[in-house]
Write an enzyme that holds these catalytic residues in place. Structure first.
Site, PDB file in Angstrom:
ATOM      1  N   ASP A 130       0.707   5.169   3.655  1.00  0.00           N
ATOM      2  CA  ASP A 130       1.307   4.044   2.934  1.00  0.00           C
ATOM      3  C   ASP A 130       0.313   2.898   3.000  1.00  0.00           C
ATOM      4  O   ASP A 130       0.028   2.384   4.075  1.00  0.00           O
ATOM      5  CB  ASP A 130       2.621   3.633   3.598  1.00  0.00           C
ATOM      6  CG  ASP A 130       3.654   4.756   3.563  1.00  0.00           C
ATOM      7  OD1 ASP A 130       4.163   5.040   2.475  1.00  0.00           O
ATOM      8  OD2 ASP A 130       3.932   5.335   4.630  1.00  0.00           O
ATOM      9  N   ASP A 151      13.813   8.451  -3.990  1.00  0.00           N
ATOM     10  CA  ASP A 151      14.260   7.800  -2.757  1.00  0.00           C
ATOM     11  C   ASP A 151      15.782   7.800  -2.782  1.00  0.00           C
ATOM     12  O   ASP A 151      16.399   7.199  -3.668  1.00  0.00           O
ATOM     13  CB  ASP A 151      13.741   6.355  -2.686  1.00  0.00           C
ATOM     14  CG  ASP A 151      12.220   6.299  -2.560  1.00  0.00           C
ATOM     15  OD1 ASP A 151      11.622   7.288  -2.082  1.00  0.00           O
ATOM     16  OD2 ASP A 151      11.631   5.267  -2.943  1.00  0.00           O
TER      17      ASP A 151
END
Lengths: 199, 251
Positions: B11, B130
């Protein structure tokens, strides 16, 4: 110098990078006539068989001519499929027909997920220049939905629902269904084997 | 036999790898290229770069980060975060990505999945979902977990598949960064509903969690970040554990 044929089928960056790591000089010819001065030719490919429409006409005849001259050629992924007669993925598009047979959808009886994505193992039905030093059970990276049948020229077999040609070799024409440029040390070893045949 | 894949997720924010809990409270985990080099040496199967703030701050994934990571590895590399258009996807692929991961943009414009699959092939298009538990269903969130949508995770996975996605990257927002284990129920529900590979993400804390998500979760691949970044566990130890547990992995 190695000619990396760019017919608009996507990313050549990783192939170029892997060849550079092995010390090979690479260029992307802009016109088919340039292939005549290549010491080796790579036909890459990802995605849909239909993209090989970019290899019709002058490109097709130039590649066929270099094969006839004995220039080493390596097909990768859809580049392997194109060396066969065609694919059920794009029935109207003819392959070069160096190898006999038509590419079929992978996965066998529909219980397996398609595309076949990930690391799968190889078995070698007979010795070859391309797969020299690669042990049965070695894993390489695949990402594809169609594959070529196992033929007399098959030098590596993979099984996903049904066996298919993971690598083929006849004289100085070689091809792999997997991505050697994405297959870690094993992939670089196989690319290195091919490069050794390029004068 | 096709191996189960172990994927390391980087990330990235402002060129640095960060990691948070439940998508918040980011902390610094280091240089992306250095981490990629380490994972490559340890036997990682694939790397994903997610520019975690790209969508929110409306900027593209940084091409130089992609190129720096791509230089370190001869492995599949996927890039997500801020891929909003065909041009964004082309820039990521040009920089060295093999696949792009669409999330918010696919929710806003599902046709983008189809147009990218036509141009690059389905194998280059990951749809990231998500999801968050909501009573007896899993709700889909966009904008890095900040915006609830009306979509159901299982239904959206089916639609993404029919539109041409080649893989689903499924993250449990509830489990993200908690080390409480993958949400195997969510993963199995999505994996059983689609005929493309599903990458499970969110919650990896122990080797047992990986074994669980590959067996009861029916995952084809598992992605983790913090468990690897902070040197808590090595990829090679994980693979030895899975191999001993009978899960097929690349050794």
């Amino acid at each position: 110098m190695i000619a990396l044929v760019d017919y608009g089928a996507g990313n050549l960056t990783s192939v170029r990078k892997a060849l550079a790591a092995l010390g090979a000089g690479v260029w992307t010819p802009t016109v088919p006539g340039e292939l005549a001065r290549a010491h080796g030719i790579i036909v890459p490919g990802v995605g849909h068989f239909d993209t090989t429409r970019g290899l019709t006409g002058d490109w097709r005849s130039a590649i066929a001519a270099t094969i006839a001259d004995g220039t080493p050629l390596l097909g990768i992924c859809v580049g392997l499929q194109w060396l066969f007669e065609g694919s059920v993925e794009a029935p109207g598009v003819a392959g070069l027909g160096v190898f006999a047979g038509v590419c079929q959808r992978v996965g066998g009886d529909d219980t397996l997920k398609v595309p076949h994505v990930g690391w799968n193992s190889l078995t070698m039905p007979r010795p070859s220049k391309l797969m020299a030093g690669v042990a049965d059970g070695t894993q390489v990276y695949f990402t594809h939905s169609y594959a070529a049948p196992v033929v007399d020229d098959t030098v590596a077999v993979c099984d996903y629902g049904a066996p298919f040609s993971a690598a083929v070799e006849r004289d100085r024409v070689s091809a792999v269904q997997f991505h050697p440029e994405k297959s870690g040390p094993a992939g670089l070893h196989i690319l290195g084997n091919w490069l050794r045949d390029v004068v | 036999m096709l191996s189960k894949r172990i994927i390391a997720c980087l990330d990235v924010r402002d060129g640095t790898v960060v990691k948070g809990v439940n998508f918040e409270g980011l902390r610094d985990a280091g240089d992306p290229a250095a981490l990629a080099r380490r994972y490559n040496a340890e036997g990682i199967d694939e790397i994903v770069i997610l520019d975690v703030t790209a969508t929110v701050e409306a900027r593209q994934a940084r091409a130089h980060t992609i190129a720096a990571v791509a230089r370190e590895i001869f492995l599949p590399l996927a890039v997500g975060g801020g891929i909003r258009s065909e041009a964004d996807a082309a820039a990521a692929i040009e920089a060295g990505a093999d696949k792009v991961s669409l999330n918010t943009a696919a929710l806003a414009d599902p046709d983008l999945i189809t147009s990218l699959a036509r141009r690059y092939g389905s194998q280059a298009v990951i749809v990231a979902i998500d999801a968050k538990r909501q009573d007896d269903r899993f709700a889909v969130y966009g904008r890095s977990g900040m915006a609830e949508t009306a979509r159901d995770a299982v239904e959206w996975a089916r639609e993404a598949t029919s539109r041409g996605a080649g893989e689903i990257l499924l993250t449990s927002i509830d489990r993200d960064g908690t080390k409480a284990g993958f949400d195997c129920e969510l993963t199995a529900a999505v994996s059983d509903a689609v005929n493309i590979p599903v990458i499970a993400s969110g919650g990896a804390g122990s080797f047992e969690h990986f074994a669980e998500v590959f067996t009861t979760g029916h995952a084809d691949a598992a992605l983790a970040a913090s468990i690897f970044h902070f040197n808590e566990k090595s990829v090679s130890e994980l693979k030895r554990f899975l191999n001993d547990a009978g899960v097929p992995v690349r050794m």
